[in-house]
Design an enzyme around this catalytic site. Structure first.
Site, PDB file in Angstrom:
ATOM      1  N   CYS A  80       0.830  -1.205   0.000  1.00  0.00           N
ATOM      2  CA  CYS A  80       0.000   0.000   0.000  1.00  0.00           C
ATOM      3  C   CYS A  80       0.869   1.262   0.000  1.00  0.00           C
ATOM      4  O   CYS A  80       1.500   1.546  -1.014  1.00  0.00           O
ATOM      5  CB  CYS A  80      -0.983  -0.061   1.162  1.00  0.00           C
ATOM      6  SG  CYS A  80      -2.425   0.978   0.907  1.00  0.00           S
ATOM      7  N   HIS A 175      -3.106  -5.290   1.869  1.00  0.00           N
ATOM      8  CA  HIS A 175      -2.374  -5.607   3.100  1.00  0.00           C
ATOM      9  C   HIS A 175      -2.563  -7.075   3.475  1.00  0.00           C
ATOM     10  O   HIS A 175      -3.478  -7.396   4.232  1.00  0.00           O
ATOM     11  CB  HIS A 175      -2.939  -4.787   4.266  1.00  0.00           C
ATOM     12  CG  HIS A 175      -2.803  -3.314   4.136  1.00  0.00           C
ATOM     13  ND1 HIS A 175      -1.709  -2.629   4.599  1.00  0.00           N
ATOM     14  CD2 HIS A 175      -3.619  -2.379   3.618  1.00  0.00           C
ATOM     15  CE1 HIS A 175      -1.868  -1.342   4.364  1.00  0.00           C
ATOM     16  NE2 HIS A 175      -3.014  -1.158   3.766  1.00  0.00           N
ATOM     17  N   GLU A 177      -0.716  -8.556   5.525  1.00  0.00           N
ATOM     18  CA  GLU A 177      -0.323  -8.642   6.940  1.00  0.00           C
ATOM     19  C   GLU A 177      -1.519  -8.430   7.866  1.00  0.00           C
ATOM     20  O   GLU A 177      -1.485  -8.811   9.029  1.00  0.00           O
ATOM     21  CB  GLU A 177       0.794  -7.622   7.256  1.00  0.00           C
ATOM     22  CG  GLU A 177       0.386  -6.159   7.344  1.00  0.00           C
ATOM     23  CD  GLU A 177       0.157  -5.494   5.989  1.00  0.00           C
ATOM     24  OE1 GLU A 177       0.216  -6.183   4.956  1.00  0.00           O
ATOM     25  OE2 GLU A 177      -0.104  -4.274   5.977  1.00  0.00           O
TER      26      GLU A 177
HETATM   27  N1  GLN Z   1      -3.489   6.366   1.089  1.00  0.00           N
HETATM   28  C1  GLN Z   1      -2.241   6.082   1.726  1.00  0.00           C
HETATM   29  C2  GLN Z   1      -1.082   6.848   1.088  1.00  0.00           C
HETATM   30  O1  GLN Z   1      -1.237   7.495   0.120  1.00  0.00           O
HETATM   31  C3  GLN Z   1      -1.928   4.603   1.708  1.00  0.00           C
HETATM   32  C4  GLN Z   1      -2.906   3.831   2.568  1.00  0.00           C
HETATM   33  C5  GLN Z   1      -2.361   2.583   3.166  1.00  0.00           C
HETATM   34  O2  GLN Z   1      -1.145   2.352   3.200  1.00  0.00           O
HETATM   35  N2  GLN Z   1      -3.239   1.762   3.703  1.00  0.00           N
HETATM   36  O3  GLN Z   1       0.006   6.757   1.584  1.00  0.00           O
END
Ligand code: GLN
Length: 191
Positions: A80, A175, A177
């Protein structure tokens, strides 16, 4: 000597990564400084907020050493916000937002919009064939452009790319995890 896996522990869900890595037998440690980084042969960049991970990595002076290790071929897995940190191009970046780069992809931050900020789904994942991967998406990016050397490992049913690999670099929009599915981490440890 068993290898040590680092988890960048500046912000975000690094504890969940440490937990899942240890559950599959890895020697996992938190990385905050260049000295920590020097102890590890692999690195996980957690989910969280990429703008904050960017700023803190520069303040803690680990950003440049991480870029260097990426160039030298260290395996790195970003989930992410961690994937955003690895992308060569960021759509919807904050003014002045920087990252580590290394992967020839464009990611769009917060691509699912307010209606569908977070959701959970089962995904087919190339290289993990026994059963679909349980994926949790939280204000996730999607990969909107994939370079020639990048392999797509997983997409949503509508075609949105959500897992990519380029040599030593692995990135997922979701994710694993959090869902407790350790197979993507196992895949990473075998890279
Ligand atoms: N929206 C977040 C970002 O731009 C990422 C979200 C996440 O890691 N769950 O960093």
């Amino acid at each position: 000597m068993t290898e040590t896996v680092g988890v960048l522990a500046l912000q975000g869900d690094f504890r969940e990564h440490i937990f899942i890595l240890r559950s599959i037998g890895a020697d996992a440690i938190e990385v905050r400084t260049p000295a920590d980084l020097a102890k590890v042969s692999r690195l996980v960049i957690p989910g969280g907020e990429s703008t904050v991970i960017d700023k803190l990595s520069r303040i803690f002076e680990v950003a440049e050493p991480i870029k260097q290790r990426i160039k030298e071929g260290m395996p790195v897995y970003g989930t992410c916000a961690g994937l955003i940190m690895l992308a060569s191009e960021i759509g919807g970046a904050m003014d002045g937002q920087q990252n580590f780069g290394g992967m020839d992809v464009t990611v769009e931050r917060n691509a699912f919009g307010a209606q569908l900020e977070s959701f959970e789904t089962d995904l087919d994942f190339k290289g993990i064939e026994d059963a679909p991967v349980k994926a949790v998406f939280i204000r996730a990016p999607i990969v909107s452009r994939v370079g020639d050397k990048v392999e797509v490992l997983s997409s949503l049913p509508n075609g949105d790319v959500v897992a990519v690999r380029q040599n030593n670099l692995l990135g997922t929009s979701f994710h694993p995890e959090i869902s407790g599915d350790s197979r993507v981490h196992e895949y990473f440890l075998n890279m």
